[in-house]
Design a protein around this motif. Structure first.
Motif, mmCIF file in Angstrom:
data_model
loop_
_atom_site.group_PDB
_atom_site.id
_atom_site.type_symbol
_atom_site.label_atom_id
_atom_site.label_comp_id
_atom_site.label_asym_id
_atom_site.label_seq_id
_atom_site.Cartn_x
_atom_site.Cartn_y
_atom_site.Cartn_z
ATOM 1 N N ALA A 40 -88.610 -13.198 4.251
ATOM 2 C CA ALA A 40 -88.948 -13.713 5.580
ATOM 3 C C ALA A 40 -88.349 -12.847 6.672
ATOM 4 O O ALA A 40 -88.950 -12.676 7.741
ATOM 5 N N ALA A 41 -87.174 -12.265 6.429
ATOM 6 C CA ALA A 41 -86.524 -11.422 7.433
ATOM 7 C C ALA A 41 -87.408 -10.241 7.835
ATOM 8 O O ALA A 41 -87.366 -9.787 8.979
ATOM 9 N N ILE A 61 -87.620 -12.115 16.493
ATOM 10 C CA ILE A 61 -86.643 -12.946 17.184
ATOM 11 C C ILE A 61 -86.675 -12.581 18.662
ATOM 12 O O ILE A 61 -86.531 -11.407 19.024
ATOM 13 N N ILE A 62 -86.886 -13.567 19.491
ATOM 14 C CA ILE A 62 -86.927 -13.375 20.938
ATOM 15 C C ILE A 62 -85.733 -14.134 21.537
ATOM 16 O O ILE A 62 -85.617 -15.339 21.355
#
Length: 189
Positions: A178-179, A184-185
């Motif tokens: 998943a990484a 990511i915001i």
């Protein structure tokens, strides 16, 4: 079994032992599986369980469908027999049926909830030594097959679950971490 381990070890099963599945156990698992998020609590699901001699209803519909797909009479009969035998070799089928809401947003939320039921059920079944495969083949849209399941207008078969004690369990297929698929915001602009 630990949940994380159960999620990682569960497999889709296509070959089953020739032994019946206890209907009471299946109903108990379904009673637990329905505890899913469901916006507006529409609870649009119902279940059709087919086992024992009832499997012939599905096998007949699948066989007729297969025969119509092939123009060569010899190949048509061969394909029809293959479909019939495949359907009668599965100990139990469960149709996960969803009442179709005419509002698109509700329909999507309901579909997501019903899909969660399938995942819950598959994990609960695996924990009990049962395997299944969630099938969404073209037959689900064929009227004779829908009739065999008792599905009417305004209902969607979200999946036909083939259920039984695993005869063969396949090796795990790798998953992309998943990484590697996460954005990511953390800034306003």
């Amino acid at each position: 079994m630990e949940l994380a381990r159960l999620i990682k070890e569960r497999r889709s099963v296509h070959q089953f032992e020739d032994r019946p599945v206890d209907i009471e156990l299946v109903q108990e698992l379904l009673d637990t599986a329905v505890w899913v998020p469901n916006h507006k609590m529409t609870q649009p699901w119902r279940f059709v369980i087919v086992h024992g001699e009832g499997r012939k209803r599905l096998a007949d519909a699948a066989s007729a469908f297969a025969a119509k797909r092939e123009s060569n009479p010899e190949k048509s009969q061969e394909l029809a027999e293959k479909f019939y035998n495949r359907f009668t070799s599965v100990p139990m089928f469960i149709a996960i049926v969803m009442k179709e809401n005419t509002q698109p947003v509700v329909w999507e939320e309901d579909y997501a909830s019903v899909s969660c039921i399938v995942q819950n059920f598959s994990l609960l079944a695996w924990e009990q030594g049962l395997g299944l495969v969630w099938e969404t083949y073209p037959l689900l849209h064929v009227q004779a097959f829908r009739d065999a399941y008792g599905v009417g207008p305004g209902e969607k078969i979200v999946g036909s679950l083939h259920l039984g004690y695993p005869g063969k369990v396949s090796a795990p297929q790798p998953r992309i971490p998943a990484a590697e698929l996460t954005t990511i915001i953390n800034q306003a602009n």
